[in-house]
Write a protein that holds these residues in place. Structure first.
Motif, PDB file in Angstrom:
ATOM      1  N   VAL A  39       0.878  -1.177   0.000  1.00 23.03           N
ATOM      2  CA  VAL A  39       0.000   0.000   0.000  1.00 23.03           C
ATOM      3  C   VAL A  39       0.918   1.231   0.000  1.00 23.03           C
ATOM      4  O   VAL A  39       2.131   1.101   0.150  1.00 23.03           O
ATOM      5  CB  VAL A  39      -0.914   0.021   1.264  1.00 23.03           C
ATOM      6  N   GLY A  41       2.776   4.307   1.620  1.00 20.74           N
ATOM      7  CA  GLY A  41       3.249   4.635   2.959  1.00 20.74           C
ATOM      8  C   GLY A  41       3.400   6.141   3.100  1.00 20.74           C
ATOM      9  O   GLY A  41       3.577   6.854   2.102  1.00 20.74           O
ATOM     10  N   ARG A  61      -2.900   9.666  14.306  1.00 18.24           N
ATOM     11  CA  ARG A  61      -2.601   8.314  14.810  1.00 18.24           C
ATOM     12  C   ARG A  61      -2.251   8.372  16.287  1.00 18.24           C
ATOM     13  O   ARG A  61      -1.523   9.267  16.712  1.00 18.24           O
ATOM     14  CB  ARG A  61      -1.409   7.772  14.024  1.00 18.24           C
ATOM     15  N   PRO A  66       3.311   2.010  17.106  1.00 16.56           N
ATOM     16  CA  PRO A  66       4.633   2.181  16.495  1.00 16.56           C
ATOM     17  C   PRO A  66       4.624   2.085  14.979  1.00 16.56           C
ATOM     18  O   PRO A  66       3.687   1.575  14.381  1.00 16.56           O
ATOM     19  CB  PRO A  66       5.435   1.017  17.085  1.00 16.56           C
ATOM     20  N   LEU A  67       5.694   2.607  14.366  1.00 14.68           N
ATOM     21  CA  LEU A  67       5.798   2.688  12.904  1.00 14.68           C
ATOM     22  C   LEU A  67       6.763   1.629  12.374  1.00 14.68           C
ATOM     23  O   LEU A  67       7.666   1.191  13.089  1.00 14.68           O
ATOM     24  CB  LEU A  67       6.316   4.077  12.516  1.00 14.68           C
ATOM     25  N   ILE A  68       6.566   1.284  11.112  1.00 17.05           N
ATOM     26  CA  ILE A  68       7.515   0.398  10.438  1.00 17.05           C
ATOM     27  C   ILE A  68       8.605   1.257   9.813  1.00 17.05           C
ATOM     28  O   ILE A  68       8.313   2.263   9.157  1.00 17.05           O
ATOM     29  CB  ILE A  68       6.810  -0.439   9.354  1.00 17.05           C
ATOM     30  N   THR A 101       7.568  -7.702   7.456  1.00 14.07           N
ATOM     31  CA  THR A 101       8.144  -6.784   8.441  1.00 14.07           C
ATOM     32  C   THR A 101       8.609  -7.606   9.627  1.00 14.07           C
ATOM     33  O   THR A 101       7.860  -8.438  10.139  1.00 14.07           O
ATOM     34  CB  THR A 101       7.069  -5.765   8.880  1.00 14.07           C
ATOM     35  N   LEU A 118       8.179   1.407  22.647  1.00 16.43           N
ATOM     36  CA  LEU A 118       8.593   0.009  22.868  1.00 16.43           C
ATOM     37  C   LEU A 118      10.111  -0.107  22.772  1.00 16.43           C
ATOM     38  O   LEU A 118      10.781   0.784  22.261  1.00 16.43           O
ATOM     39  CB  LEU A 118       7.960  -0.903  21.811  1.00 16.43           C
ATOM     40  N   THR A 120      11.357  -2.477  20.985  1.00 19.60           N
ATOM     41  CA  THR A 120      11.539  -3.194  19.721  1.00 19.60           C
ATOM     42  C   THR A 120      11.281  -2.233  18.559  1.00 19.60           C
ATOM     43  O   THR A 120      10.668  -1.190  18.733  1.00 19.60           O
ATOM     44  CB  THR A 120      10.546  -4.364  19.615  1.00 19.60           C
ATOM     45  N   VAL A 121      11.756  -2.651  17.373  1.00 22.95           N
ATOM     46  CA  VAL A 121      11.510  -1.841  16.173  1.00 22.95           C
ATOM     47  C   VAL A 121      11.075  -2.762  15.031  1.00 22.95           C
ATOM     48  O   VAL A 121      11.572  -3.889  14.918  1.00 22.95           O
ATOM     49  CB  VAL A 121      12.757  -1.011  15.782  1.00 22.95           C
ATOM     50  N   PRO A 145       4.017   4.521   8.082  1.00 28.78           N
ATOM     51  CA  PRO A 145       2.766   3.777   8.217  1.00 28.78           C
ATOM     52  C   PRO A 145       1.995   3.906   6.914  1.00 28.78           C
ATOM     53  O   PRO A 145       2.397   4.658   6.032  1.00 28.78           O
ATOM     54  CB  PRO A 145       2.051   4.522   9.342  1.00 28.78           C
ATOM     55  N   SER A 146       0.905   3.195   6.787  1.00 32.15           N
ATOM     56  CA  SER A 146       0.054   3.363   5.615  1.00 32.15           C
ATOM     57  C   SER A 146      -0.424   4.828   5.560  1.00 32.15           C
ATOM     58  O   SER A 146      -0.699   5.436   6.595  1.00 32.15           O
ATOM     59  CB  SER A 146      -1.126   2.399   5.673  1.00 32.15           C
ATOM     60  N   SER A 184       2.045  -5.522   4.720  1.00 27.97           N
ATOM     61  CA  SER A 184       3.031  -6.571   4.967  1.00 27.97           C
ATOM     62  C   SER A 184       2.629  -7.433   6.165  1.00 27.97           C
ATOM     63  O   SER A 184       1.893  -6.998   7.049  1.00 27.97           O
ATOM     64  CB  SER A 184       4.394  -5.939   5.234  1.00 27.97           C
ATOM     65  N   LEU A 197       2.153 -11.108  14.129  1.00 29.00           N
ATOM     66  CA  LEU A 197       1.327 -10.111  14.813  1.00 29.00           C
ATOM     67  C   LEU A 197       0.231  -9.599  13.885  1.00 29.00           C
ATOM     68  O   LEU A 197      -0.829  -9.193  14.336  1.00 29.00           O
ATOM     69  CB  LEU A 197       2.189  -8.934  15.271  1.00 29.00           C
ATOM     70  N   ARG A 198       0.521  -9.590  12.573  1.00 29.68           N
ATOM     71  CA  ARG A 198      -0.480  -9.161  11.592  1.00 29.68           C
ATOM     72  C   ARG A 198      -0.278 -10.001  10.339  1.00 29.68           C
ATOM     73  O   ARG A 198       0.793  -9.946   9.733  1.00 29.68           O
ATOM     74  CB  ARG A 198      -0.280  -7.677  11.255  1.00 29.68           C
TER      75      ARG A 198
HETATM   76  O1  TXA Z   1       2.798  -2.961   4.121  1.00 28.80           O
HETATM   77  C1  TXA Z   1       3.004  -2.280   5.118  1.00 28.80           C
HETATM   78  O2  TXA Z   1       3.438  -2.777   6.160  1.00 28.80           O
HETATM   79  C2  TXA Z   1       2.710  -0.767   5.026  1.00 28.80           C
HETATM   80  C3  TXA Z   1       3.700  -0.185   4.011  1.00 28.80           C
HETATM   81  C4  TXA Z   1       3.576   1.322   3.929  1.00 28.80           C
HETATM   82  O3  TXA Z   1       4.997  -0.564   4.341  1.00 28.80           O
HETATM   83  N1  TXA Z   1       2.856  -0.160   6.312  1.00 28.80           N
HETATM   84  C5  TXA Z   1       1.962  -0.332   7.314  1.00 28.80           C
HETATM   85  O4  TXA Z   1       2.222   0.409   8.451  1.00 28.80           O
HETATM   86  O5  TXA Z   1       0.987  -1.059   7.221  1.00 28.80           O
HETATM   87  P1  TXA Z   1       1.150   0.639   9.619  1.00 28.80           P
HETATM   88  O6  TXA Z   1       1.766   1.624  10.508  1.00 28.80           O
HETATM   89  O7  TXA Z   1      -0.153   0.966   9.014  1.00 28.80           O
HETATM   90  O8  TXA Z   1       1.084  -0.730  10.361  1.00 28.80           O
HETATM   91  C6  TXA Z   1       2.206  -1.147  11.134  1.00 28.80           C
HETATM   92  C7  TXA Z   1       1.811  -2.259  12.057  1.00 28.80           C
HETATM   93  C8  TXA Z   1       0.915  -1.758  13.177  1.00 28.80           C
HETATM   94  O9  TXA Z   1      -0.064  -2.750  13.460  1.00 28.80           O
HETATM   95  C9  TXA Z   1       1.907  -1.601  14.330  1.00 28.80           C
HETATM   96  O10 TXA Z   1       1.301  -1.683  15.599  1.00 28.80           O
HETATM   97  C10 TXA Z   1       2.859  -2.740  14.072  1.00 28.80           C
HETATM   98  O11 TXA Z   1       2.996  -2.780  12.661  1.00 28.80           O
HETATM   99  N2  TXA Z   1       4.183  -2.495  14.686  1.00 28.80           N
HETATM  100  C11 TXA Z   1       5.085  -1.540  14.342  1.00 28.80           C
HETATM  101  N3  TXA Z   1       6.153  -1.581  15.170  1.00 28.80           N
HETATM  102  C12 TXA Z   1       5.939  -2.605  16.022  1.00 28.80           C
HETATM  103  C13 TXA Z   1       6.666  -3.152  17.120  1.00 28.80           C
HETATM  104  N4  TXA Z   1       7.848  -2.656  17.495  1.00 28.80           N
HETATM  105  N5  TXA Z   1       6.122  -4.189  17.797  1.00 28.80           N
HETATM  106  C14 TXA Z   1       4.923  -4.704  17.423  1.00 28.80           C
HETATM  107  N6  TXA Z   1       4.180  -4.226  16.399  1.00 28.80           N
HETATM  108  C15 TXA Z   1       4.675  -3.184  15.710  1.00 28.80           C
END
Ligand code: TXA
Ligand code: MG
Length: 370
Positions: A39, A41, A61, A66-68, A101, A118, A120-121, A145-146, A184, A197-198
């Motif tokens: 999607v 970002g 948000r 947290p962010l990827i 991820t 957190l 973690t990253v 993030p998305s 992802s 986790l997802r």
């Molecule tokens: O495909 C994707 O992953 C897209 C594209 C843009 O890369 N990004 C995406 O980001 O979906 P976002 O922020 O919409 O979703 C990130 C997910 C969230 O559920 C967040 O809680 C989780 O990843 N996450 C991020 N950092 C984390 C961490 N340190 N521990 C656990 N979950 C984490």
């Protein structure tokens, strides 16, 4: 209000001058939306707390989600992790660049704004020429993030980004529609066995081919670490939504019965995301239909889902009906997103009429109420 620049690029051979312009914005602490294979970002300099706070403000948000962090090469990802486990290296070698991820212990240079506090990253190397060119040119880790308003369906086209974030971000790189369509897979490799986790673009089956058994966040809810994002309402249209299960014939019959009831008024308060087979089995082409592709092609349905949710979510639509798919391979991620969009509402074809009439009644009560 900002004027959001729309920078058009060829999705396979992006113009380096345009990429350089977007990279400069990122280096200066600005916000740039860009296509990935999953999607769009919303990117910012991942190591600059002020830039990262801008992402949270633009999306609305919650700060604890947290962010990827996106990088163009696996070595750059591992430099942001503390003691990356061996499974992470095997997964990266197999699936990066790609829609996976990895959550690892964070190196001290990663700010709390990015990790939502957190230790973690989350890290990934996206598989899209525009994203990779941007990451290379910016020469930075990019938190993304998305690129939707928090809670809305993720954007699979630049138009979706603009409809949510125009005036709130510096620029969007328009590289056309994305390919995978759902986000992802987020895999926590700080635990053994790793935990999904997802669910997302890389299925559990494909992960297990490389590293053996993995768990899913739902498997043992009490002990498993949870992804903070999962507690929020997600991927949600404005209308109520429901997933309907059944064969194409059963679903078509239920929809015919339901929709013919609105025919005399000429107003159809129902939007439907259905397979080609279900559409073909309908008695007529009702208004408000969006096709997800063949029932045995969940990849196609995943690619079209978010666009369909946005398209049928028109004023006057009280309920969106989504045809359920089989839950294997990417069908797992598809059904996860459908269930989140519906707040968990899943019914059999025989129960649809009842559910729909309740939803329409609730919507019209809401309109009359002061
Ligand atoms: O495909 C994707 O992953 C897209 C594209 C843009 O890369 N990004 C995406 O980001 O979906 P976002 O922020 O919409 O979703 C990130 C997910 C969230 O559920 C967040 O809680 C989780 O990843 N996450 C991020 N950092 C984390 C961490 N340190 N521990 C656990 N979950 C984490
Ligand atoms: Mg998101």
């Amino acid at each position: 209000m900002l004027r959001t620049k729309v920078l058009r690029v060829d999705p396979t051979h992006p113009d380096p001058a345009v990429i350089a312009q977007a990279a400069r914005i990122l280096r200066e602490g600005g916000l740039v939306a860009f296509p990935t294979e999953t999607v769009y970002g919303l990117g910012a300099h991942a190591l600059d707390p002020r830039a990262v706070r801008g992402i949270f403000a633009a999306k609305g948000r919650p700060a604890d989600n947290p962010l990827i962090v996106h990088v163009s090469r696996p070595e750059q990802a591992f430099a942001l992790a503390e003691n990356p486990p061996e499974v992470a290296e095997r997964l990266a070698a197999r699936f990066w660049p790609g829609p996976l991820t990895l959550v690892m212990a964070a190196a001290p240079c990663v700010p709390k704004e990015t990790t939502g506090g957190l230790d973690t990253v989350a890290l990934r190397v996206p598989d899209h020429p525009v994203a990779l060119a941007l990451l290379e040119a910016a020469d930075l880790p990019v938190a993304a993030p998305s690129a939707n308003l928090s809670g809305r369906p993720s954007p699979t086209r630049a138009e979706h980004v603009l409809s949510d974030l125009s005036g709130r971000i510096d620029a969007v790189l328009d590289g056309g529609p994305t390919g995978v369509g759902v986000e992802s897979t987020v895999l926590d490799v700080t635990v053994d066995p790793p935990v999904i986790l997802r669910p997302g673009g890389i299925s559990r089956e494909r992960l297990e081919e490389v590293i053996g058994p993995v768990a899913e966040a739902g498997d043992a809810p009490a002990e498993r670490p949870r992804s903070p994002g999962l507690k929020y309402r997600h991927y949600a249209p404005r209308a109520r939504a429901v997933v309907v299960r059944g064969s194409p014939q059963e679903i078509a019959q239920a929809l015919d019965r339901l929709l013919s009831g609105f025919e005399s008024s000429g107003l159809f308060p129902i939007g439907c995301l259905v397979s080609d087979e279900t559409a073909a089995a309908l008695s007529k082409a009702w208004p408000g239909l969006f096709l997800l592709g063949a029932r045995n092609e969940p990849e196609e349905a995943a690619r079209r889902l978010y666009e369909g949710l946005r398209e049928v979510d028109q004023p006057g639509v009280a309920l969106i009906v989504m045809e359920g798919y089989e839950e294997s391979g990417i069908g797992r991620a598809l059904m996860d997103r459908m269930r989140r969009a519906s707040g968990g509402a899943v019914v059999g074809a025989g129960e649809l009429a009842r559910f729909a009439l309740d939803a329409c009644k609730a919507a019209s009560d809401g309109e009359i109420r002061p």
